[in-house]
Design an enzyme around this catalytic site. Sequence first.
Site, PDB file in Angstrom:
ATOM      1  N   ARG A  25       0.813  -1.219   0.000  1.00  0.00           N
ATOM      2  CA  ARG A  25       0.000   0.000   0.000  1.00  0.00           C
ATOM      3  C   ARG A  25       0.848   1.272   0.000  1.00  0.00           C
ATOM      4  O   ARG A  25       0.464   2.273  -0.603  1.00  0.00           O
ATOM      5  CB  ARG A  25      -0.982  -0.046   1.165  1.00  0.00           C
ATOM      6  CG  ARG A  25      -1.950  -1.218   1.011  1.00  0.00           C
ATOM      7  CD  ARG A  25      -3.188  -1.119   1.834  1.00  0.00           C
ATOM      8  NE  ARG A  25      -4.132  -2.168   1.453  1.00  0.00           N
ATOM      9  CZ  ARG A  25      -5.330  -2.321   1.996  1.00  0.00           C
ATOM     10  NH1 ARG A  25      -5.740  -1.486   2.944  1.00  0.00           N
ATOM     11  NH2 ARG A  25      -6.128  -3.296   1.588  1.00  0.00           N
ATOM     12  N   ASP A 127      12.623 -14.897  17.030  1.00  0.00           N
ATOM     13  CA  ASP A 127      13.768 -15.089  17.921  1.00  0.00           C
ATOM     14  C   ASP A 127      14.328 -13.793  18.501  1.00  0.00           C
ATOM     15  O   ASP A 127      15.047 -13.821  19.496  1.00  0.00           O
ATOM     16  CB  ASP A 127      14.893 -15.822  17.184  1.00  0.00           C
ATOM     17  CG  ASP A 127      14.456 -17.179  16.664  1.00  0.00           C
ATOM     18  OD1 ASP A 127      13.553 -17.783  17.279  1.00  0.00           O
ATOM     19  OD2 ASP A 127      15.011 -17.628  15.640  1.00  0.00           O
ATOM     20  N   ARG A 154       1.071 -23.378  34.710  1.00  0.00           N
ATOM     21  CA  ARG A 154       1.199 -23.055  36.133  1.00  0.00           C
ATOM     22  C   ARG A 154      -0.012 -23.566  36.919  1.00  0.00           C
ATOM     23  O   ARG A 154       0.132 -24.046  38.050  1.00  0.00           O
ATOM     24  CB  ARG A 154       1.357 -21.550  36.327  1.00  0.00           C
ATOM     25  CG  ARG A 154       1.441 -21.109  37.792  1.00  0.00           C
ATOM     26  CD  ARG A 154       1.536 -19.602  37.909  1.00  0.00           C
ATOM     27  NE  ARG A 154       2.779 -19.104  37.340  1.00  0.00           N
ATOM     28  CZ  ARG A 154       3.939 -19.112  37.982  1.00  0.00           C
ATOM     29  NH1 ARG A 154       4.009 -19.593  39.220  1.00  0.00           N
ATOM     30  NH2 ARG A 154       5.025 -18.638  37.418  1.00  0.00           N
TER      31      ARG A 154
END
Length: 335
Positions: A25, A127, A154
Amino acid sequence: MKRIAVLTSGGDAPGMNAAIRAVVRQAISEGMEVFGIYDGYAGMVAGEIHPLDAASVGDIISRGGTFLHSARYPEFAQLEGQLKGIEQLKKHGIEGVVVIGGDGSYHGAMRLTEHGFPAIGLPGTIDNDIVGTDFTIGFDTAVTTAMDAIDKIRDTSSSHRRTFVIEVMGRNAGDIALWAGIATGADEIIIPEAGFKMEDIVASIKAGYECGKKHNIIVLAEGVMSAAEFGQKLKEAGDTSDLRVTELGHIQRGGSPTARDRVLASRMGAHAVKLLKEGIGGVAVGIRNEKMVENPILGTAEEGALFSLTAEGKIVVNNPHKADIELSSLNKSLS
C-alpha cells in the site's frame, strides 16, 4: 524506481502479513508497481513472481504466517542461484526488493544489492536475534503466546505440586525465554547467554518445597538443550520432585499478531518502500527507541551473542541497540 517486489524467507513470524500489506500500500501510494515473490528465494529462482494490488492484501493484517509463503533455499547462497533469481527479476522489470526474514534472508538481500538490485531487509523472526533493532517482527506475539501457555501450565503445576520444565523457541537466543519467564514469574530462567549450575537449581527446588512452595516453573530456551534432556540432567543431579517437561514448539510461530507486532511491521514496511524510492539498498530497517533506523545488512546479520554473563554473574547486553531489560529480579540461575 517504479517497480519493486516483496518476499518472505526463512521461518515465518506473526506480523509478516502486516509488513507485506504496508509495503504494497505504501508503494502504490508512491506511484510504484508491486510484485509478490512467492516461496521466498526459491520462488524467485522459479519465477513465482506475481503482481499485487491493494485488494491483494486486504484483510491480512490480522493473520499469522505469510500469505506469500516461505521456504528455506540454501542454494541462493551460491552464485548460480543468485544469477537465476536475478534473471527472473530482470524478466519482470523489478528494480528493488523488500526481504522479510532473519539473518539468512538478510544475506540473500545483500547479494541482490551487490548485483545491482537494491534490497531492504525487514527483521521478521520470533527469535529477536537481529542486531540493530530493539525488536523483530513476531517477537512480541511469540512471547505473548508463550506467556499464555506458561500461565496455563502453572495452574496444573500448582494443582499437582509439580516441577515443570517448559522449553520455548528462540534458536540460539534466549530472548523469548527471558521475556516470557519474567512475565510469568518463573522460578528459573535458563538461557544460552548465561551459565547455570544444575546443583544450584536442584537446591533451589528443594528449598522451595521445604518452605511450603506448591510448585516450580523452569523456563528453558531451546538453544541450551531440550526440555527432556534438561529434565534428565536435573534428576541425575539429585532432584526428587514430581517432574514434567513440556515443549511449546511451533505454536509460538503462529496465531494472530499482537497490536505491537502489527504496528511495528506496518511502520517497517512503509519505511522500506521510502528507502527504495530513494534508491537505497543493502540496509536493514530496525527500531530504536521507537524510531525507524537503518543499519548495513552485512553487520546486522553477522553480529554475535546479544547477551553475556560477567564474572560477577551479571547479564550484560552486548548489543547497545537492544531494548533495556530489567534483569535484577531474575532468579539465582542467572547469577
